[in-house]
Design an enzyme around this catalytic site. Structure first.
Site, PDB file in Angstrom:
ATOM      1  N   LYS A  96      -7.644   7.859   8.437  1.00 46.14           N
ATOM      2  CA  LYS A  96      -6.198   7.932   8.241  1.00 46.14           C
ATOM      3  C   LYS A  96      -5.898   7.805   6.751  1.00 46.14           C
ATOM      4  O   LYS A  96      -6.262   6.811   6.128  1.00 46.14           O
ATOM      5  CB  LYS A  96      -5.484   6.818   9.012  1.00 46.14           C
ATOM      6  CG  LYS A  96      -3.994   6.773   8.694  1.00 46.14           C
ATOM      7  CD  LYS A  96      -3.259   5.629   9.358  1.00 46.14           C
ATOM      8  CE  LYS A  96      -1.907   5.411   8.674  1.00 46.14           C
ATOM      9  NZ  LYS A  96      -1.137   4.320   9.265  1.00 46.14           N
ATOM     10  N   GLY A 142       6.540  -1.226   9.266  1.00 47.50           N
ATOM     11  CA  GLY A 142       6.842  -2.628   9.564  1.00 47.50           C
ATOM     12  C   GLY A 142       8.316  -2.932   9.739  1.00 47.50           C
ATOM     13  O   GLY A 142       8.689  -4.089   9.918  1.00 47.50           O
ATOM     14  N   THR A 165       3.010  -3.350  13.910  1.00 50.90           N
ATOM     15  CA  THR A 165       3.884  -4.519  13.868  1.00 50.90           C
ATOM     16  C   THR A 165       4.670  -4.723  15.158  1.00 50.90           C
ATOM     17  O   THR A 165       4.879  -5.870  15.577  1.00 50.90           O
ATOM     18  CB  THR A 165       4.855  -4.382  12.673  1.00 50.90           C
ATOM     19  OG1 THR A 165       4.101  -4.012  11.511  1.00 50.90           O
ATOM     20  CG2 THR A 165       5.561  -5.687  12.393  1.00 50.90           C
TER      21      THR A 165
END
Lengths: 263, 72
Positions: free
Chosen positions: A106, A167, A216
């Protein structure tokens, strides 16, 4: 594909690897490695993202992620979190390839600490180099259909637009552009970042995304393992709804019970 | 190289001394790490896992030894 087939044989393929679960989960921010492993299990994820960091040479016997989440059973997707230049990201992924022995990675190159928004110029530059070196990068990017096209042309094996900042848990801010990216892409599209709760994940799947990546939303839930279960169900529900094809919206009511025979 | 025959290196930003003639694999083992579970970069260049057992530590080398940790 019919919905019935969809339940039993609905897989997706990235860079020649086929997966059943459309949920990719991160492994950061958990209270413990035990909780992390339990959440991965509950999520049904077959891919987890991991970061590449210095070993602690002062205390080499600290518990390791690999002791809790088995890389032989779960595909580790090394990320470049914390990299702000193409060079840093490329260096990190070269190390990741050496540590893990695989090319599927990634890529994320961030533009600034405040928003963690992707720097697309650096991201494209890194994609070019990585592809030439034989990497298969799944690329975190802005929710911009043109940038997505450019990444695909550069050899990205998956396009991963943000739903909202990393997040933030704000949910998908621009459904229109996510949908445009899905329609234009010849490689898998996964919403990466911004998911806050189950309905956000369902929404990404209803837009036709191939999958969702989150960290998250699960790790910071009061009960992370329960939220992992919720996300698994949400991704499956959203996928099925997409395959089923939703009804058209109307501006006014339309009764569900027959008007004929009304007393 | 110093009079006591040890080499001065940096590992993950920390200064260390290792005996002359040590291979990188031996150095990694001496740190309590499994060479099969880490990646090693020497002076900004990856040292392939297959050559860790042959490559000798040189005085002044700067190493980064990394592994996978939890991340999003």
């Amino acid at each position: 594909m019919t919905a019935q087939q969809g339940i039993s044989a609905d897989t997706w393929t990235v860079a020649g690897r086929t997966f059943t679960s459309r949920l990719i989960v991160g492994t950061g921010k958990y209270k413990s490695l035990e909780e992390n492993a339990a959440a991965v299990e509950a999520s049904g994820a077959e891919i987890v993202t991991v970061a590449v960091r210095r070993v602690n040479i002062s205390d080499p016997n600290q518990p390791r992620l690999t002791d809790f989440v088995d890389p032989k059973k779960i595909t580790y997707l090394p990320n470049t979190a914390g990299c702000f230049t193409a060079e840093d990201a490329i260096r990190t992924l070269r190390l990741a390839r050496e540590a893990g022995g695989w090319n599927l990675v990634k890529l994320e190159v961030l533009g600034e600490a405040k928003t963690l928004y992707p720097d697309m110029r650096e991201t494209l530059r890194a994609t070019d180099v990585l592809v030439k070196e034989g990497f298969e990068p799944m690329v975190y990017c802005v929710d911009d259909p043109i940038a997505a096209k450019q990444l695909e042309e550069a050899g990205a094996v998956a396009i991963m637009p943000l739903g909202a900042p990393i997040g933030s848990g704000l949910g998908i801010q621009n459904r229109v552009t996510i949908r445009l990216i899905v329609e234009g892409a010849g490689v898998p599209v996964l919403v990466d970042a911004g998911v806050g709760t189950a309905s956000d994940a369902s929404q990404a799947m209803e837009l036709g995304c191939d999958g969702v990546l989150m960290n998250t939303a699960i790790a910071e839930a009061k009960d992370a393992v329960l939220m992992a279960r919720a996300m698994k169900a949400a991704v499956e529900a959203g996928r099925l709804a997409y395959l089923a094809g939703r009804m058209q919206k109307r501006r006014y009511a339309d009764p569900s019970s027959p008007l004929a025979g009304l007393i | 190289m110093t009079v006591d025959d040890t080499l001065s290196v940096r590992i993950n930003g920390e200064h260390r001394r290792v005996p002359g003639g040590t291979t990188i694999a031996e150095m990694v083992n001496q740190l309590g790490l499994d060479p099969l579970r880490v990646a090693v970069e020497r002076n900004l260049e990856i040292v392939p896992r297959g050559s860790l057992g042959q490559a000798c530590v040189e005085d002044g080398d700067d190493y980064e030894i990394v592994h996978f940790v939890g991340g999003g």
